[in-house]
Design a protein around this motif. Sequence first.
Motif, PDB file in Angstrom:
ATOM      1  N   ALA A   1       0.840  -1.207   0.000  1.00  0.00           N
ATOM      2  CA  ALA A   1       0.000   0.000   0.000  1.00  0.00           C
ATOM      3  C   ALA A   1       0.872   1.254   0.000  1.00  0.00           C
ATOM      4  O   ALA A   1       0.605   2.215  -0.734  1.00  0.00           O
ATOM      5  N   LYS A   2       1.930   1.230   0.798  1.00  0.00           N
ATOM      6  CA  LYS A   2       2.804   2.404   0.883  1.00  0.00           C
ATOM      7  C   LYS A   2       3.436   2.715  -0.470  1.00  0.00           C
ATOM      8  O   LYS A   2       3.426   3.863  -0.912  1.00  0.00           O
ATOM      9  N   TRP A   3       3.959   1.687  -1.135  1.00  0.00           N
ATOM     10  CA  TRP A   3       4.689   1.956  -2.380  1.00  0.00           C
ATOM     11  C   TRP A   3       3.765   2.257  -3.549  1.00  0.00           C
ATOM     12  O   TRP A   3       4.104   3.055  -4.420  1.00  0.00           O
ATOM     13  N   PHE A   4       2.576   1.636  -3.605  1.00  0.00           N
ATOM     14  CA  PHE A   4       1.609   2.036  -4.639  1.00  0.00           C
ATOM     15  C   PHE A   4       1.210   3.497  -4.433  1.00  0.00           C
ATOM     16  O   PHE A   4       1.147   4.269  -5.391  1.00  0.00           O
ATOM     17  N   ARG A   5       0.920   3.870  -3.174  1.00  0.00           N
ATOM     18  CA  ARG A   5       0.498   5.243  -2.910  1.00  0.00           C
ATOM     19  C   ARG A   5       1.568   6.227  -3.378  1.00  0.00           C
ATOM     20  O   ARG A   5       1.302   7.149  -4.154  1.00  0.00           O
ATOM     21  N   ARG A   6       2.808   6.010  -2.923  1.00  0.00           N
ATOM     22  CA  ARG A   6       3.885   6.933  -3.272  1.00  0.00           C
ATOM     23  C   ARG A   6       4.180   6.942  -4.767  1.00  0.00           C
ATOM     24  O   ARG A   6       4.256   7.987  -5.401  1.00  0.00           O
ATOM     25  N   ASN A   7       4.382   5.753  -5.311  1.00  0.00           N
ATOM     26  CA  ASN A   7       4.897   5.698  -6.681  1.00  0.00           C
ATOM     27  C   ASN A   7       3.836   6.013  -7.724  1.00  0.00           C
ATOM     28  O   ASN A   7       4.155   6.569  -8.773  1.00  0.00           O
ATOM     29  N   CYS A   8       2.575   5.682  -7.456  1.00  0.00           N
ATOM     30  CA  CYS A   8       1.528   6.080  -8.405  1.00  0.00           C
ATOM     31  C   CYS A   8       1.428   7.596  -8.435  1.00  0.00           C
ATOM     32  O   CYS A   8       1.273   8.194  -9.497  1.00  0.00           O
ATOM     33  N   LYS A   9       1.553   8.230  -7.263  1.00  0.00           N
ATOM     34  CA  LYS A   9       1.504   9.694  -7.254  1.00  0.00           C
ATOM     35  C   LYS A   9       2.721  10.283  -7.951  1.00  0.00           C
ATOM     36  O   LYS A   9       2.614  11.259  -8.685  1.00  0.00           O
ATOM     37  N   SER A  10       3.887   9.706  -7.734  1.00  0.00           N
ATOM     38  CA  SER A  10       5.099  10.226  -8.384  1.00  0.00           C
ATOM     39  C   SER A  10       5.053  10.028  -9.898  1.00  0.00           C
ATOM     40  O   SER A  10       5.471  10.890 -10.651  1.00  0.00           O
TER      41      SER A  10
END
Lengths: 137, 146
Positions: free
Chosen positions: A107-116
């Motif tokens: 969840a953390k990495w999807f949230r960050r990387n999708c936004k980036s």
Amino acid sequence: MRSLLILPAVIALLATVDAEAGARQALLDGFATQAKAADSGFAGFSASRGENLFRTSFAGGKPDTPACTVCHTPSPLKQGETRAGKPIEPMALSASPDRYGDPKKVAKWFRRNCKSVLGRECTAPEKGDFITFMTGQ
Amino acid sequence: MRFTALIFSAALLVPLSAMADEDSVPPVTDPLTKKECGACHMAYQPAFLPAASWREIMATLDDHFGEDASLDPETRGQIESYLAANAGRGRARRASPPLRITNLKWFTSEHRDHEVTWLWKNRNVKTMADCAACHRGAGRGYFEDD
């Protein structure tokens, strides 16, 4: 004697692998439930849509990171590198067996990387497609 | 050169605790900070920036030097507390605290000579943020000239 000592370690390892496989499936099931709730016509995840998401360059994200492949390299089997020079373990499950086994980390990495990369959160179908692609690599 | 750098440091932004022994800083001891910050870059030692800088950095993680590095509120809070409690004691002159270690006066003066520029090119260092590319002991707080 030595095999007796190794046995508990092997059992523990198998149990971990099994637990991670279970967690991975639960994660995919969760995304599928969300996808169905949003669209009753949802017909399952697609590895090829996942691959497309992985390789596409987007215009909506942050300028330094238009695509997943900028940091992860175009090969899911290869180690990537962060912009600050740290290695990133390969995204393919075959190369990094503990990938997608920890829901909080996912969840953390999807949230960050999708936004980036995309400039927005990823949808449940996108997340499921992505993991389906990577678990098949 | 080293002496000049020290004067710069003293006059501008002083990681005072860092300067007790000029080439080393206390290592990061908090496992959460090591893990979360260290996932993308070296977990920089807190003494390199004053507390105000760390607070600003931790408040703007959704745009962290061009990337989304957001954390859940609990993790974010714990890391901020650790960084602020172990921060450098220097005071920034400007109203806004400095956010990039690589822009601090002592940093630029320590890294501008020939040899550094040559090493940087020669070792194909992507970014000054990657301390360990040249300072092999950086993760442990040692920044001697390798």
